[in-house]
Design an enzyme around this catalytic site. Sequence first.
Site, PDB file in Angstrom:
ATOM      1  N   GLU A  93      41.045  28.788  41.657  1.00 36.45           N
ATOM      2  CA  GLU A  93      41.475  29.582  42.805  1.00 36.45           C
ATOM      3  C   GLU A  93      42.882  29.160  43.227  1.00 36.45           C
ATOM      4  OE1 GLU A  93      37.914  31.173  45.085  1.00 36.45           O
ATOM      5  OE2 GLU A  93      38.179  29.130  45.810  1.00 36.45           O
ATOM      6  N   GLU A 106      40.265  25.200  51.112  1.00 38.48           N
ATOM      7  CA  GLU A 106      40.247  25.023  52.574  1.00 38.48           C
ATOM      8  C   GLU A 106      39.704  23.639  52.941  1.00 38.48           C
ATOM      9  OE1 GLU A 106      38.182  28.686  53.365  1.00 38.48           O
ATOM     10  OE2 GLU A 106      39.936  29.747  52.609  1.00 38.48           O
ATOM     11  N   LYS A 110      32.506  31.848  53.876  1.00 41.04           N
ATOM     12  CA  LYS A 110      33.304  30.953  54.738  1.00 41.04           C
ATOM     13  C   LYS A 110      32.645  30.872  56.128  1.00 41.04           C
ATOM     14  CE  LYS A 110      37.350  32.512  52.241  1.00 41.04           C
ATOM     15  NZ  LYS A 110      38.728  32.184  51.954  1.00 41.04           N
ATOM     16  N   GLY A 137      42.837  34.825  50.179  1.00 42.50           N
ATOM     17  CA  GLY A 137      42.939  35.485  51.478  1.00 42.50           C
ATOM     18  C   GLY A 137      44.267  36.164  51.739  1.00 42.50           C
ATOM     19  N   SER A 170      41.596  36.760  46.340  1.00 42.98           N
ATOM     20  CA  SER A 170      41.801  38.187  46.600  1.00 42.98           C
ATOM     21  C   SER A 170      41.201  39.094  45.525  1.00 42.98           C
ATOM     22  CB  SER A 170      43.290  38.493  46.805  1.00 42.98           C
ATOM     23  OG  SER A 170      43.772  37.790  47.935  1.00 42.98           O
ATOM     24  N   HIS A 180      36.679  23.414  47.592  1.00 43.80           N
ATOM     25  CA  HIS A 180      37.404  24.623  47.993  1.00 43.80           C
ATOM     26  C   HIS A 180      38.746  24.215  48.614  1.00 43.80           C
ATOM     27  CE1 HIS A 180      38.486  28.320  50.039  1.00 43.80           C
ATOM     28  NE2 HIS A 180      37.668  28.931  49.202  1.00 43.80           N
ATOM     29  N   ASN A 209      31.671  33.662  48.751  1.00 43.53           N
ATOM     30  CA  ASN A 209      31.880  32.603  49.737  1.00 43.53           C
ATOM     31  C   ASN A 209      32.135  33.260  51.099  1.00 43.53           C
ATOM     32  OD1 ASN A 209      32.708  30.418  51.250  1.00 43.53           O
ATOM     33  ND2 ASN A 209      34.700  30.210  50.230  1.00 43.53           N
TER      34      ASN A 209
END
Length: 271
Positions: free
Chosen positions: A188, A120, A35, A194, A234, A118, A33
Site C-alpha cells: 500500500e 496509519e 478503519k 485515501g 484508492s 498499516h 479495511n
Amino acid sequence: MTLRGFPQSAVLTDFGNEKGDDIQARQFFVGGNFKLNGSKQSIKEIVERLNTAQLDPNTEVVIAPPSTYLEYAVSLVKSKQVEVSAQNAYTKGSGAYTGEISVEQVKDVGATWVLLGHSERRTIFKESDEFIAEKTKFALDQGLKVIFCIGETLEERKSGITDSVNQRQLKAALNLVKDWTNVVIAYEPVWAIGTGLAATPEDAQETHKSIRDYLAKELGQEVADSIRILYGGSANGKNAPTFKDKADVDGFLVGGASLKPEFVDIINSRQ
Ligand code: PEP
C-alpha cells in the site's frame, strides 16, 4: 504439483512456472479495511450486502471492522467465503495493557485475521518495523492469519527507494517469522491511500514483482510464488478490473470503497 505449505483454501487453478512445472495459482483475495468508521447500522448494511450479492466464488473476502464491532460482524456473516479481521492486536495475551486488544480476544469472538503494519499505525501511532514484526509473530503463533501491510511514502518514492523501504519493512518480519503460510502481504503506497490517486497497474505490478523477487531470495521461489500480494491505495470498482492481467497482483486491500456497494465490484473484478 501443489505448493508445499500452501493452504488448500488459498489454492485455485493450475498455471505453469518458467521451468514448465505445473504449479497452482494464488487465490484472488479482497480485504475491506473499515478503519475507524461505521456503526451497528452501517456494518449491518455492508455485511447484508455481502450476504445477498453474487460474489465471485473464487475470491477470498475478509472484512476488518473496528474492534468494537468484530463480534457483531462475525454474527452477521452468512458465507464461509467471508471472514472477519481485526485491524490490530497486541503482542501480549492479557494483562495491564490499557486500551489494547489481544489475539485471544479476537479469536474468541470468531475473527480469524488481523491487519498489521498499516501505514496509519506506522505513521500516526509510530509503530516501528520491529514492533509490527513482533505483533505479526505473536498473532501467527497464536493461530490468527495476518494481512501484513507495507509501502513507501511519496518522498521515498520520489527518492527512488521504494524497493528498499518495502524490503526493510519485510525484513523485520522475516527475521522473526519463518512460516509465511498464513500471511497475505498488502503493498500500500502511502501516497495512494485515501487520496483517490491509485498506483497505475503497471507501477503496482513492477513493485509487486520486486517484492516477490525479494521474498524468493529470502524464502525460496516456491514459497514466494505461494504468497498473495495485494495492492492497496484508492482501489475502487472502476479501477480494480484494470489490474486484472497483472501477474503479481493477487487482490486488493480496500479502505474507503469497502464501505460502499462498489466493494462487491472489486470482489468480482476478476470475472
Ligand atoms: C487502506 O486503508 O488500507 C486503503 C487502501 O485505503 P483506501 O482504499 O481508502 O485508499
